[in-house]
Write an enzyme that holds these catalytic residues in place. Sequence first.
Site, PDB file in Angstrom:
ATOM      1  N   SER A 150       0.799  -1.322   0.161  1.00  0.00           N
ATOM      2  CA  SER A 150       0.069  -0.081   0.019  1.00  0.00           C
ATOM      3  C   SER A 150       0.870   1.240  -0.181  1.00  0.00           C
ATOM      4  O   SER A 150       1.582   1.525  -1.089  1.00  0.00           O
ATOM      5  CB  SER A 150      -1.060  -0.233   1.164  1.00  0.00           C
ATOM      6  OG  SER A 150      -2.020   0.792   0.949  1.00  0.00           O
TER       7      SER A 150
ATOM      8  N   ASP B 205      -9.165  -5.367  -5.566  1.00  0.00           N
ATOM      9  CA  ASP B 205      -8.813  -4.628  -4.296  1.00  0.00           C
ATOM     10  C   ASP B 205      -9.457  -3.075  -4.480  1.00  0.00           C
ATOM     11  O   ASP B 205      -9.475  -2.587  -5.545  1.00  0.00           O
ATOM     12  CB  ASP B 205      -7.204  -4.268  -4.422  1.00  0.00           C
ATOM     13  CG  ASP B 205      -6.647  -3.303  -3.296  1.00  0.00           C
ATOM     14  OD1 ASP B 205      -7.473  -2.513  -2.775  1.00  0.00           O
ATOM     15  OD2 ASP B 205      -5.615  -3.325  -3.290  1.00  0.00           O
TER      16      ASP B 205
ATOM     17  N   HIS C  68      -7.803  -6.041  -0.652  1.00  0.00           N
ATOM     18  CA  HIS C  68      -6.327  -5.131  -0.214  1.00  0.00           C
ATOM     19  C   HIS C  68      -5.538  -6.022   0.665  1.00  0.00           C
ATOM     20  O   HIS C  68      -5.537  -5.846   2.004  1.00  0.00           O
ATOM     21  CB  HIS C  68      -6.551  -3.939   0.343  1.00  0.00           C
ATOM     22  CG  HIS C  68      -5.449  -2.947   0.403  1.00  0.00           C
ATOM     23  ND1 HIS C  68      -4.912  -2.466  -0.875  1.00  0.00           N
ATOM     24  CD2 HIS C  68      -4.780  -2.356   1.533  1.00  0.00           C
ATOM     25  CE1 HIS C  68      -3.922  -1.560  -0.425  1.00  0.00           C
ATOM     26  NE2 HIS C  68      -4.053  -1.273   0.984  1.00  0.00           N
TER      27      HIS C  68
END
Length: 675
Positions: free
Chosen positions: A217, A323, A354
Amino acid sequence: MEIRSRGARRSYGRRSRRVLAAAASVALFGVLLTPSLAQGAGPGTPPGVSAERVEESRPVYSYEDAVRESVWVDTGLDADENGEADRVAVDIVRPREPALQGRKIPVIMDASPYYSCCGRGNESQRKTYDANGDPAGFPLHYDNYFVPRGYAFVAVDLAGTNRSDGCVDTGGRSDVQSAKAVVDWLNGRARAYGSRTGTDPVRAGWTTGATGMIGKSYDGTIANAVAATGVEGLRTIVPIAAISSWYDYYFAQGAPLNGSSPAWLSDYVESPEARARCQAVQQRLVDGAPRSGDRTPLWTERDYVRNAAKVKASVFAVHGMQDLNVRTKHLGQWWDALAVAGVERKIWLSQTGHVDPFDFRRATWVTTLHRWFDHYLLGYENGIDREPMADIERAPDRWTTDRVWPPRTTAATTLRPASGALPGVGTLGRTPAAPGSTETFTDDRSLGEYDWAADIDRSTPAKTGFVTRALGQDLRLSGSSRVTVTATPSTPTAHLSAVLVDLGPDTIRDYGASGEGITTLTERTCWGPSTTADSSCYRETAARTADVEYNIVSRGWADLGTYASPDQGRPLTPGTPYTITLELAATDHVVPAGHRLALIVAGTDQGLIEPPSTTPTLALDLARTAAHVPFVGGAQAFARATTGAVPPHAAPGKPLTAGVTEPRPTPPIPGDRIR
């Protein structure tokens, strides 16, 4: 991993020379170890063994006795404008023995804003320190696993977070320089000190300078950004669910996404003292990122795709195809730009949301990552660069591979919507609609793609749907689709959604549920040695699945007001037709024989984009509307799949009631899941 262009072959030549140079430097510093402990050249292996014979680095060094230290690296910036250069805190754990033996080692680095505020990984681990302020606990398994194998692990607090000076500017110059300066220090080009305010310099004489950046991320985003500077010494990056352009995190062609902003995120992750001193930076983030959705210089600075040609590092990208936080549009545009630049690449695509691969394919991931770092940081010729480029999850825990991704036979195929027997329930094929054909829908901000898909065979006012006949054979999509729409709005503002849907029964990961496709178990497995302050043991996970009757394959959104330019919106004139192309997220999906493929065009996708200021009714000109879908085998594959005998399928008109758990609102932070 195969190379896709002449540029890529040139890149491979440069990379090969770097790898051989790394192997040579490793051999140069080799000293005798107990042969039974290791096989190969490099840290943890006896000298005199050629790189070609090496299989892997081995855990021959003490983790308990490793050096644990902190330095503060001078970034050369003064983001908080206090008259002093900002220093970022760098916590290091490295094996003690190589330096005593005169050997230098490579670095695995994770630069993050989350080490203090939010934690890392499925168990939200934070850094910990002993009574003297020295690092004691490092999040994630990288230190436990790799330090005994002759690597250093370096955990960098981005500027403005935890123990660092400066300010968070959400993917801007301060963030990027926070990490780049550390790579420079590891390669002898920047200064570091033993304390935050000290004057005694510290040199990284223990490292070869060969650095691999990794992270999920925000952390993976910083890896992308630093690679896009072209910094020397960065040999590889492993971006997991990473952003490639911050504009596309907050907007989809003018349509606001997360209900958040760079200023909000900066404030969220900053340390309390940084929050107090960085008000000017916060205000610049507010001023530079208006919610109008217009592109500004702030967004240009945070677009790493435009600098993909500068990337010298190899890239191992990992992303969940479902995601809904960092959407796969980021992956698709970054991957394509790296291909043009001839960058050596590898990719994993999962069915999860995610989620880190350590939590959806743990054992295979650790082994693959080990081999990847051994090759690119130690120079070991273990063959990973000659293996298939792509691993793709077809069903929960069932994976396939491709030599090249997307496959070489993939070609964009134009599909045309046409009216059917019911209003808003049409067909999808290769034949254009008759001139003047239209379908109409009215934006309903309370509904979204799951509602539309469930009612695909029924006439409903909030969407238009177009469906192929049941397929006679499997049909594979691979890459990024585009949908061109000509629409006439009834109001001065309108948002559009385009969604591709696989209609038919299946069992998939339940990416909408808590865990986003995984369930966390109570059992633990261990990935290296531990200390009392740093355990290598993590809770196991299992696939969380759902039996569904439809599956969203890909999505895209836009503000119709950006019809003339994706960079700037403008008011619409009611009654005037406008043509716009929506970019859909990258994916790789097989629509099985017996299933149908649907294209849905609608307004606000509830929970995923924000609604416009008005409630428009839109008329689609079907003759001027088309989807451009990357099918493996191109138009011929589509033709073969949609001709011949029709397998049984659900009768049209029956509501499709079974889908994934409807996702909760996406947290406006590119980090680990909020459970």
